[in-house]
Design a protein around this motif. Structure first.
Motif, PDB file in Angstrom:
ATOM      1  N   ALA A 288       0.829  -1.207   0.000  1.00 19.30           N
ATOM      2  CA  ALA A 288       0.000   0.000   0.000  1.00 19.30           C
ATOM      3  C   ALA A 288       0.863   1.256   0.000  1.00 19.30           C
ATOM      4  CB  ALA A 288      -0.940  -0.001   1.201  1.00 19.30           C
ATOM      5  N   GLU A 289       1.938   1.252   0.793  1.00 22.71           N
ATOM      6  CA  GLU A 289       2.795   2.434   0.874  1.00 22.71           C
ATOM      7  C   GLU A 289       3.607   2.619  -0.404  1.00 22.71           C
ATOM      8  OE1 GLU A 289       2.676   4.700   3.293  1.00 22.71           O
ATOM      9  OE2 GLU A 289       1.017   3.490   4.056  1.00 22.71           O
ATOM     10  N   LEU A 290       4.001   1.542  -1.048  1.00 22.79           N
ATOM     11  CA  LEU A 290       4.710   1.659  -2.323  1.00 22.79           C
ATOM     12  C   LEU A 290       3.795   2.223  -3.408  1.00 22.79           C
ATOM     13  CD1 LEU A 290       6.862  -1.600  -2.344  1.00 22.79           C
ATOM     14  CD2 LEU A 290       7.692   0.752  -2.242  1.00 22.79           C
ATOM     15  N   ARG A 291       2.520   1.868  -3.345  1.00 23.98           N
ATOM     16  CA  ARG A 291       1.560   2.445  -4.288  1.00 23.98           C
ATOM     17  C   ARG A 291       1.461   3.961  -4.105  1.00 23.98           C
ATOM     18  NH1 ARG A 291      -1.250  -0.988  -7.322  1.00 23.98           N
ATOM     19  NH2 ARG A 291      -1.330  -3.176  -6.717  1.00 23.98           N
ATOM     20  N   LYS A 292       1.523   4.413  -2.871  1.00 25.35           N
ATOM     21  CA  LYS A 292       1.503   5.856  -2.625  1.00 25.35           C
ATOM     22  C   LYS A 292       2.748   6.527  -3.192  1.00 25.35           C
ATOM     23  CE  LYS A 292      -1.219   5.468   1.647  1.00 25.35           C
ATOM     24  NZ  LYS A 292      -1.212   5.660   3.117  1.00 25.35           N
ATOM     25  N   LEU A 293       3.909   5.863  -3.055  1.00 23.96           N
ATOM     26  CA  LEU A 293       5.136   6.410  -3.621  1.00 23.96           C
ATOM     27  C   LEU A 293       5.029   6.535  -5.135  1.00 23.96           C
ATOM     28  CD1 LEU A 293       7.991   4.552  -1.680  1.00 23.96           C
ATOM     29  CD2 LEU A 293       7.259   6.908  -1.407  1.00 23.96           C
ATOM     30  N   ALA A 294       4.374   5.568  -5.759  1.00 24.20           N
ATOM     31  CA  ALA A 294       4.235   5.581  -7.218  1.00 24.20           C
ATOM     32  C   ALA A 294       3.429   6.781  -7.690  1.00 24.20           C
ATOM     33  CB  ALA A 294       3.568   4.288  -7.687  1.00 24.20           C
TER      34      ALA A 294
END
Length: 272
Positions: free
Chosen positions: A154-160
């Protein structure tokens, strides 16, 4: 700092924490004797992260185990837990007390954080073996924090979705997850992209019956578009008060009830 630690550190940094990695804790001769290691070098911690707004210090041990069985609950509780050598801060209460107390004094002396902060021991797990529920419960009962694979995703999706950031985690997230994470061949969406995208969306944290650490359970997918990039709305139910509300799929793993836990308002779910 290894690659997995770098990913976790980047996520915490973007969440507003001041982050240090590979932090060495200086122990006195007396403290070394107390933990039974009189000739021990300085104890090293993977990640230390402080949030001023929360006055919270996170001490994070990182275990990726992406190509192994994953983190096992039996490593923390059970007949062989005390013999476990990979999670000493979790299994050895005396060691934990001595190291974390020394760390707090060291950081306060350096001006990194104030003396009245809350110190929380955490584990970032890239993979968990089997059902994560027992491990969640064990960490919750000890007032520790477990960063699960769903949290990482979920947090990597936010970084994207953020603007350019020159870090390995951000760049890889953008390469893999932008455009909704649609698989491409030679720059063109693959013919089987919809099926692959749906497969990616079917993570364990949005499956009906999944309950997060706050006892919020996924009831069903609504099919409605969410408010986060590429997300849809899921109906969640609180185990404590039976409140039902909508949430983005990327938030299901960490959602708190808006009625009895002070969570943010739910999203519309349409006709029930």
């Amino acid at each position: 700092m290894d690659s997995f630690e770098q990913v976790v550190a980047t996520i915490l940094d973007r969440a507003g924490y001041w982050v240090r990695t590979s932090v060495k804790v200086t122990l006195t001769a007396e403290e070394k004797r107390e933990i039974g290691k009189p000739s021990s070098p300085r104890w090293e911690l993977d990640i230390v992260a402080y949030s001023g707004s929360r006055n919270e210090l996170l001490v994070v041990e990182c275990k990726s185990y992406l190509d192994s069985y994953g983190v096992r609950t039996t490593s923390f509780e059970g007949p062989k837990a005390e013999q476990e050598t990979r999670y000493k801060l979790f299994s050895d209460a005396r060691l934990r007390r001595v190291v974390l107390t020394a760390l707090e004094k060291q950081l306060v002396k350096q001006g990194f954080c104030p003396a009245d902060m809350k110190v929380t021991l955490c584990l970032a797990a890239g993979k968990i073996y089997g059902d994560p529920s027992p491990l969640r419960t064990f960490f919750k009962n000890n007032d520790w924090r477990l960063f699960e694979p769903g949290w990482l995703t979920a947090e990597l999706r936010k970084l994207a979705d953020e603007s350019y950031e020159n870090s390995v985690a951000s760049v890889v997230a953008k390469l893999l997850l932008r455009d909704g994470g649609v698989p491409r061949r030679n720059g063109v969406p693959a013919e089987d992209a919809p099926a692959k995208l749906q497969s990616r969306a079917n993570g364990y944290s949005v499956q009906p019956g999944f309950s997060n650490t706050n006892d919020q359970t996924v009831v069903r997918a609504t099919g409605l578009p969410g408010t986060d990039y590429g997300q849809s709305v899921y109906l969640l139910r609180c185990k404590h008060c039976d409140e039902e509300y909508g949430a983005n799929g990327s938030d299901a793993w960490q959602r708190k009830c808006p009625e009895c836990q002070g969570g943010k308002p739910g999203l519309p779910v349409g006709a029930r």
